[in-house]
Design a protein around this motif. Structure first.
Motif, PDB file in Angstrom:
ATOM      1  N   UNK A 276      16.028  52.640  14.643  1.00  0.00           N
ATOM      2  CA  UNK A 276      14.980  53.362  13.928  1.00  0.00           C
ATOM      3  C   UNK A 276      13.952  52.397  13.340  1.00  0.00           C
TER       4      UNK A 276
ATOM      5  N   UNK B 134      22.220  52.457  15.143  1.00  0.00           N
ATOM      6  CA  UNK B 134      21.130  53.404  14.897  1.00  0.00           C
ATOM      7  C   UNK B 134      20.109  52.911  13.848  1.00  0.00           C
ATOM      8  N   UNK B 135      20.553  52.347  12.720  1.00  0.00           N
ATOM      9  CA  UNK B 135      19.534  51.895  11.757  1.00  0.00           C
ATOM     10  C   UNK B 135      18.551  50.903  12.370  1.00  0.00           C
TER      11      UNK B 135
ATOM     12  N   UNK C 155      10.011  52.225  14.185  1.00  0.00           N
ATOM     13  CA  UNK C 155       8.937  52.171  13.183  1.00  0.00           C
ATOM     14  C   UNK C 155       7.971  51.034  13.494  1.00  0.00           C
TER      15      UNK C 155
ATOM     16  N   UNK D  38      10.578  56.555  10.577  1.00  0.00           N
ATOM     17  CA  UNK D  38      11.786  57.027  11.253  1.00  0.00           C
ATOM     18  C   UNK D  38      13.036  56.650  10.460  1.00  0.00           C
ATOM     19  N   UNK D  39      13.015  55.443   9.888  1.00  0.00           N
ATOM     20  CA  UNK D  39      14.205  54.960   9.186  1.00  0.00           C
ATOM     21  C   UNK D  39      14.471  55.816   7.936  1.00  0.00           C
TER      22      UNK D  39
ATOM     23  N   UNK E 294      16.802  63.069  14.175  1.00  0.00           N
ATOM     24  CA  UNK E 294      16.661  61.670  14.580  1.00  0.00           C
ATOM     25  C   UNK E 294      16.467  61.569  16.090  1.00  0.00           C
TER      26      UNK E 294
ATOM     27  N   UNK F 158      25.872  57.894  12.187  1.00  0.00           N
ATOM     28  CA  UNK F 158      24.807  56.908  12.442  1.00  0.00           C
ATOM     29  C   UNK F 158      25.045  55.590  11.712  1.00  0.00           C
ATOM     30  N   UNK F 159      25.752  55.676  10.576  1.00  0.00           N
ATOM     31  CA  UNK F 159      25.906  54.473   9.759  1.00  0.00           C
ATOM     32  C   UNK F 159      27.376  54.170   9.474  1.00  0.00           C
TER      33      UNK F 159
ATOM     34  N   UNK G 211      14.770  58.814   7.692  1.00  0.00           N
ATOM     35  CA  UNK G 211      15.750  59.857   8.025  1.00  0.00           C
ATOM     36  C   UNK G 211      17.165  59.447   7.630  1.00  0.00           C
ATOM     37  N   UNK G 212      17.409  58.152   7.700  1.00  0.00           N
ATOM     38  CA  UNK G 212      18.765  57.696   7.393  1.00  0.00           C
ATOM     39  C   UNK G 212      19.023  57.659   5.898  1.00  0.00           C
TER      40      UNK G 212
ATOM     41  N   UNK H 119      21.997  47.574   5.451  1.00  0.00           N
ATOM     42  CA  UNK H 119      20.925  48.569   5.428  1.00  0.00           C
ATOM     43  C   UNK H 119      20.654  48.911   3.977  1.00  0.00           C
TER      44      UNK H 119
ATOM     45  N   UNK I 121      29.425  52.257  10.687  1.00  0.00           N
ATOM     46  CA  UNK I 121      29.866  50.866  10.752  1.00  0.00           C
ATOM     47  C   UNK I 121      29.624  50.120   9.439  1.00  0.00           C
TER      48      UNK I 121
ATOM     49  N   UNK J  81      18.463  59.699   3.529  1.00  0.00           N
ATOM     50  CA  UNK J  81      19.039  60.860   2.855  1.00  0.00           C
ATOM     51  C   UNK J  81      20.457  61.153   3.342  1.00  0.00           C
ATOM     52  N   UNK J  82      20.930  60.373   4.275  1.00  0.00           N
ATOM     53  CA  UNK J  82      22.327  60.514   4.679  1.00  0.00           C
ATOM     54  C   UNK J  82      23.255  59.850   3.669  1.00  0.00           C
TER      55      UNK J  82
END
Lengths: 215, 228
Positions: B70, B66-67, B74, A86-87, B110, A30-31, A89-90, A73, A33, A92-93
């Motif tokens: 999300x 994706x960030x 929100x 929702x964000x 997600x 997901x991250x 969730x990212x 981010x 990049x 803890x990645x």
């Protein structure tokens, strides 16, 4: 790309340490990049003001990057994570210790906490991930705990195993979080400070004449 | 009642709020819509959802990742939370309820949350079981709520194998219930083989499907309005 101007900027704004780590290996799809982690630390007690300071520094870093056309981010401090977003969730990645070790600002001690040679574990961390192609700092690849086992002997829950961390195997369980959590749960009923903190107080790196900042 | 220009301005604020993942703007826009006496459903579709459609486009163009998605989601929720209580039930033939969750052994949610958002927007009643949900919980919840739709999500092959058990058990008790599966390891072939009624590949595809479905709803609504 040289990261010195950004580091200098964040330090004048109050950051104690700033490092740039190549965090590619630790990124999930997901991250993926966002290959550089900007590790930001302040040497203050973790409280509301400290968190606000970290948030401000992250916002400054994001603004600096945005002005140059890069993505970012912010991974907030661990104690500042709104749960129902929702964000979230990212967040803890990615773990702040990764950014800190990858940028050479410390290693993960036997106590499972990030240890910086100068400040020990008495730092509060936040990370900004970015796709800006910064030249990364040299990572810390080995634990520098050596033969010291004070935290192993003083841990009241027997959670600290005495294992050495390496950058090559960051997921190895160095501390039994289950045992640590069990003690914390017991303490919650009769203490306003359920974290015992012995593994920080006994650590020579954290004692090392380092008081927190003025707070 | 607000004039057209004001209405357009508010919808634009909601739309841009979502695109620029500005939660405050979405909250303000939603409140302004209510204060101006605008229709809450319309504000959701022509404002928030319209913004999310653009987000989907930006994602496909690789402007957003994706960030960003999300954060946009929100922002959409920030507006939706305010508008939702004022929504009239839409008469689009899609009323219903859905049970959704990530199957046992899997904590990746997600994609599940993006799909959930689509159902929230479309006015479904969503029973969100969360993640790492025991297989029987899906069956029990479906029976208890009599939901028309059950959505199962998994990102790992190891947890995906629980899906056929759930599908079989639900279909045995309630053959009319529709079941959708989703997540990286799933495929149309697997969905067919296990008797699921639909499938979405991963979080980004889920979003695309979600937008398509909401877009379809919007079209239905517009057609209905035009007939009047």
């Amino acid at each position: 790309m040289d990261a010195e101007p950004l580091k200098r900027f964040l330090k004048t704004e109050g950051a104690t340490l700033v490092g740039i780590g190549d965090v590619t290996a630790a990124l999930s799809s997901e991250i993926i990049h966002l290959r550089r982690g900007i590790a930001i630390a302040v040497n203050r007690n973790l409280n509301r003001e400290t968190v606000d300071q970290l948030i401000r520094l992250q916002a400054l870093a994001e603004g600096w990057l945005r002005a140059k056309g890069y993505r970012s981010l912010s991974i907030p401090a661990d104690s500042d994570r709104k749960k129902d977003k929702m964000i979230t969730k990212l967040y803890k990645l990615f773990c702040h210790k990764t950014a800190a070790t990858c940028s050479g600002l410390g290693w993960v001690g036997k106590n499972g906490l990030l240890i910086n040679r100068e400040y020990g574990s008495k730092l509060s961390w936040a990370t900004v991930l970015t796709n800006a192609p910064f030249r990364a700092d040299a990572p810390t690849s080995q634990s520098e705990c050596g033969d010291c086992d004070l935290c192993v002997r003083h841990c009241p829950s027997g959670a600290v195993k005495g294992e050495h961390w390496t950058l090559a195997d960051p997921l190895k369980e160095i501390v039994s979080y289950e045992k640590c959590r069990a003690l914390k749960t017991r303490r919650i009923s009769h203490s306003s400070k359920p974290n015992c903190g012995f593994c920080i107080t006994v650590c020579p790196y954290s004692r090392n004449g380092n008081n927190h900042g003025t707070t | 009642m607000a004039d057209e220009a004001r209405k357009k301005e508010i919808y634009e604020k909601l739309r841009n709020g979502v695109i620029q993942y500005d939660e405050d703007a979405c909250r303000e826009g939603a409140q302004e819509a209510l204060d101006a006496g605008l229709d809450a459903n319309e504000a959701i579709f022509d404002g928030l959802v319209s913004g999310m459609e653009e987000v989907g486009r930006l994602f496909e163009a690789q402007e957003y990742f994706v960030p960003e998605i999300l954060m946009c989601a929100d922002a959409l929720y920030a507006g939706l939370d305010i508008l939702k209580p004022h929504c009239k039930q839409m008469d689009l033939g899609v009323r219903g309820s859905v049970v959704i969750g990530t199957v046992e052994g899997d904590v990746h949610d997600i994609g599940k949350n993006l799909v959930k958002m689509m159902f929230d927007v479309a006015g479904f009643h969503v029973y969100d079981l969360g993640r790492d949900v025991p297989l029987d919980k899906f069956v029990d919840e479906q029976l208890k709520t009599d939901s028309e739709l059950v959505c199962l999500s998994a990102m790992m092959t190891t947890s995906m194998v629980g899906m056929p058990t759930v599908i079989e058990k639900i279909k045995a008790k309630n053959p009319d219930c529709m079941i959708m599966i989703g997540g990286a390891p799933t495929s149309k072939d697997l969905a067919d083989k296990w008797g699921a009624d639909g499938y979405a590949e991963d979080a980004s595809n889920a979003l695309k499907e979600a937008i398509k479905m909401v877009g379809f709803l919007k079209k239905l609504r517009d057609e209905k309005l035009n007939k009047k």
